[in-house]
Design a protein around this motif. Structure first.
Motif, short mmCIF file in Angstrom:
data_model
loop_
_atom_site.label_atom_id
_atom_site.label_comp_id
_atom_site.label_asym_id
_atom_site.label_seq_id
_atom_site.Cartn_x
_atom_site.Cartn_y
_atom_site.Cartn_z
N HIS A 1 0.85 -1.20 0.00
CA HIS A 1 0.00 0.00 0.00
C HIS A 1 0.88 1.24 0.00
CE1 HIS A 1 -4.04 1.85 1.28
NE2 HIS A 1 -3.22 2.86 1.00
N THR A 2 1.18 1.73 -1.20
CA THR A 2 2.00 2.95 -1.28
C THR A 2 1.26 4.04 -2.06
OG1 THR A 2 3.09 2.32 -3.35
CG2 THR A 2 4.18 1.64 -1.30
N HIS A 3 1.79 5.26 -1.93
CA HIS A 3 1.32 6.40 -2.72
C HIS A 3 2.58 7.16 -3.16
CE1 HIS A 3 -2.85 5.69 -1.67
NE2 HIS A 3 -2.50 5.58 -0.41
N LEU A 4 3.27 6.60 -4.14
CA LEU A 4 4.56 7.19 -4.52
C LEU A 4 4.41 8.55 -5.20
CD1 LEU A 4 6.59 4.10 -5.85
CD2 LEU A 4 6.83 5.28 -3.66
N LEU A 5 3.22 8.86 -5.66
CA LEU A 5 3.04 10.14 -6.37
C LEU A 5 2.36 11.19 -5.51
CD1 LEU A 5 3.45 7.92 -8.67
CD2 LEU A 5 2.51 9.64 -10.18
N SER A 6 2.43 10.99 -4.20
CA SER A 6 1.83 11.95 -3.28
C SER A 6 2.75 12.20 -2.11
CB SER A 6 0.51 11.41 -2.71
OG SER A 6 -0.55 11.75 -3.54
N GLU A 7 2.93 13.46 -1.78
CA GLU A 7 3.63 13.80 -0.54
C GLU A 7 2.91 14.97 0.10
OE1 GLU A 7 8.01 13.36 0.82
OE2 GLU A 7 7.88 15.15 -0.41
N ALA B 1 -4.63 20.44 -7.47
CA ALA B 1 -4.84 21.68 -8.22
C ALA B 1 -3.55 22.34 -8.65
CB ALA B 1 -5.67 22.65 -7.38
N THR B 2 -2.43 22.00 -8.02
CA THR B 2 -1.20 22.74 -8.33
C THR B 2 -0.08 21.88 -8.93
OG1 THR B 2 -0.27 22.44 -6.11
CG2 THR B 2 -1.65 24.40 -6.46
N GLN B 3 -0.19 20.53 -8.80
CA GLN B 3 0.89 19.70 -9.34
C GLN B 3 0.37 18.90 -10.54
OE1 GLN B 3 2.28 17.24 -6.11
NE2 GLN B 3 3.15 18.96 -4.98
N SER B 4 1.06 19.02 -11.67
CA SER B 4 0.65 18.24 -12.84
C SER B 4 0.98 16.77 -12.60
CB SER B 4 1.40 18.73 -14.08
OG SER B 4 2.78 18.45 -13.94
N THR B 5 0.35 15.90 -13.38
CA THR B 5 0.66 14.46 -13.26
C THR B 5 2.15 14.24 -13.56
OG1 THR B 5 -1.59 13.81 -13.78
CG2 THR B 5 0.10 12.16 -14.14
N ALA B 6 2.69 15.00 -14.52
CA ALA B 6 4.12 14.86 -14.85
C ALA B 6 4.99 15.18 -13.64
CB ALA B 6 4.48 15.78 -16.02
N GLN B 7 4.66 16.27 -12.95
CA GLN B 7 5.43 16.62 -11.74
C GLN B 7 5.33 15.51 -10.70
OE1 GLN B 7 3.58 20.54 -11.01
NE2 GLN B 7 5.61 21.21 -10.39
N ARG B 8 4.12 14.97 -10.56
CA ARG B 8 3.92 13.95 -9.54
C ARG B 8 4.65 12.66 -9.91
NH1 ARG B 8 -2.37 14.18 -7.87
NH2 ARG B 8 -1.61 12.74 -6.28
N ALA B 9 4.74 12.37 -11.19
CA ALA B 9 5.48 11.17 -11.61
C ALA B 9 6.97 11.35 -11.31
CB ALA B 9 5.25 10.90 -13.09
N ASN C 1 -4.11 8.02 -5.84
CA ASN C 1 -3.58 9.35 -5.52
C ASN C 1 -2.32 9.61 -6.34
OD1 ASN C 1 -4.86 8.40 -2.56
ND2 ASN C 1 -5.48 10.40 -3.33
N SER C 2 -2.46 9.38 -7.63
CA SER C 2 -1.32 9.55 -8.53
C SER C 2 -1.73 10.31 -9.79
CB SER C 2 -0.72 8.19 -8.87
OG SER C 2 -1.74 7.23 -9.07
N GLY C 3 -2.72 11.24 -9.64
CA GLY C 3 -3.18 11.99 -10.80
C GLY C 3 -3.83 11.05 -11.81
N VAL C 4 -3.80 11.44 -13.08
CA VAL C 4 -4.40 10.59 -14.11
C VAL C 4 -3.33 9.68 -14.68
CG1 VAL C 4 -5.73 10.54 -16.26
CG2 VAL C 4 -6.14 12.34 -14.58
N GLU D 1 -12.36 14.27 -10.64
CA GLU D 1 -12.01 13.25 -11.65
C GLU D 1 -10.52 13.28 -12.02
OE1 GLU D 1 -14.22 10.87 -12.76
OE2 GLU D 1 -15.77 11.72 -11.45
N GLN D 2 -9.79 14.28 -11.53
CA GLN D 2 -8.34 14.28 -11.73
C GLN D 2 -7.65 13.27 -10.82
OE1 GLN D 2 -6.75 16.27 -14.15
NE2 GLN D 2 -8.92 16.47 -14.67
N GLU D 3 -8.38 12.83 -9.79
CA GLU D 3 -7.76 11.95 -8.79
C GLU D 3 -8.54 10.64 -8.59
OE1 GLU D 3 -4.92 12.88 -7.80
OE2 GLU D 3 -4.45 12.19 -5.78
#
Ligand SMILES: [Zn+2]
Length: 444
Positions: free
Chosen positions: A92-98, A116-124, A147-150, A196-198
């Protein structure tokens, strides 16, 4: 015109990918390797192997045992007074969320800020950093649960598989399925498109089936469902439709569920794992044991909660005691449900659910603190090791490839100093990490 261009681009892409894949596998092809250590725990048996040797060729384990004969052409890695273990699996991880945990009461707002402020690319790219920290801590496989964007988790997984960067094997969920609102709490109609972004919100069993098909199309290896969201809940009929659709496609379902109603819905519908379940009655635990549904206890210690709450700041004595009063009942309840689950024979897989900034540890180190919480509930070090290796592999449907140290399996091997059966804190200090036959870390 467009078709021709697309063709050229994809041919070029295939060439680039082929060369990258080749480069990565080359990293694990330096001739046979023999890893020696004072002890070995294979993840399956309760017996410790002394004077242990693991033989590795390319990306696989070829033999495991005490005092094995080592061929002269092997590269020998002698780890001395250490214990060899299968690489850890964090289910159970959420590597694209801090998230910033210093004000947990505003968690909904913190989630909104991220989406609202971090693009999926940034989160990746954040996931690339956190994934590497996981790997270096000895976590060689994760199940990343939303919790990793789209579909940012799919991008990260594929980048690691292509050898573009170092990270754990990732079983990706894409966006979690949820009822209205996901986990955001009430939002104005103008703000609702952000949901729907999340999350993929579902509206009845047919829409639930469609959401599973969309997740699979988006590249999911598993399905995550928020059974009790904020504020709406997934119904039993929707949950049954999700499980049926996922299982028909050969994919497993992880259910976030807390409380009698949500855990019962998840268990009745036949989810493969129930996440958290901080509140769960015995009759649901009984059903989980009977149906072999895994509990993934995403627990923390008081120290973890204090660190999350105060960050790097030193709290006053009064703040410390207030936090203790606030979290102690929750911690006690979590310990109690883990004790009851063990007693009733519910299979347990380790999962950290780490998504907060921690002041003293990086993501990998912080994710392993969950072992101390399990120990506080009375799990033995051997049980904890198995929950974080063999059981995780079974839950992920990967037991044929990872989770134990056996001939024929992928060479995901770690070593911790001394004997972890004397204290689980040793599990937090991996000094050697190998993933798929490639040495990631070797601290002499
Ligand atoms: Zn989670």
């Amino acid at each position: 015109m467009r078709t021709v261009l697309k063709c050229c681009v994809s041919t070029a892409l295939v060439c680039v990918l082929a060369s990258l894949v080749h480069k990565q596998s080359a990293a694990a092809q330096g001739g046979p390797i023999a890893i020696r250590a004072a002890r070995l725990i294979d993840g399956k048996s309760e017996t410790v192997v002394n004077d242990a040797v693991v033989l590795v060729e390319n990306d696989k384990i070829t033999a495991v045992g005490p005092g094995l004969k080592i061929s002269p052409d092997s590269k020998v890695i002698d780890l001395g007074d250490a214990t060899l273990l299968p690489g850890f699996i964090d289910a159970h991880t959420h590597l694209l969320s801090e998230m910033d945990g210093t004000n947990l009461t505003l968690q909904d707002v913190e989630m909104l800020r991220i989406v609202a402020t971090q693009s999926t690319a940034q989160r990746a790219l954040l996931g690339a950093k956190l994934g590497r920290e996981d790997l270096e801590a000895g976590i060689t496989t994760v199940r990343d649960l939303g919790n990793s964007g789209v579909n940012g988790d799919v991008a990260l997984r594929d980048a690691i598989n292509h050898g573009w960067l170092l990270g754990p094997r990732i079983v990706a969920a894409t966006r979690a399925l949820a009822a209205q609102g996901g986990q955001f709490g009430p939002l104005t109609p103008q703000a609702q498109p952000i949901i729907e972004q999340e999350y993929v919100t579902i509206h009845g069993p047919e829409s639930a089936r469609q959401a599973v098909r969309q997740a699979l199309y988006d590249g999911a290896n598993c399905i995550k469902v928020i059974v009790n969201g904020s504020p709406a809940n997934v119904t039993l009929d929707e949950m049954k439709a999700i499980v049926d659709e996922a299982h028909t496609a050969g994919v497993k379902v992880a259910a976030h569920a807390i409380g009698e109603k949500a855990t019962r819905i998840a268990a009745e519908a036949g989810a493969d794992s129930i996440e958290h379940a901080y509140i769960v009655p015995d009759h649901v635990l009984k059903m989980m044991a009977e149906k072999h549904i895994f509990l993934v206890p995403t627990d923390g210690t008081l120290q973890t909660f204090e660190d999350m709450t105060f960050g790097a700041r030193q709290p006053s004595a009064e703040e410390k005691s207030r936090t203790e009063k606030e979290f102690q009942p929750f911690i006690e309840r979590s310990r109690d449900r883990l004790r009851r689950a063990r007693k009733m024979g519910v299979p347990i897989a380790s999962g950290s659910d780490m998504y907060l900034t921690m002041p003293k540890q990086n993501r990998g180190q912080a994710s392993l603190l969950v072992f101390e919480a399990y120990a506080e509930a009375g799990m033995t070090p051997m049980e904890i090791i198995q929950a974080a290796t063999r059981n995780g592999a079974e839950l992920l449907g990967m037991l044929d490839r990872i989770g134990t140290l056996e001939a024929g399996k992928l060479a995901d091997i770690i070593a911790v100093p001394g004997d972890p059966l004397k204290g689980v804190k040793a599990l937090e200090r991996a000094k050697f990490v190998m993933k798929g036959g490639a040495v990631i870390k070797n601290e002499k």
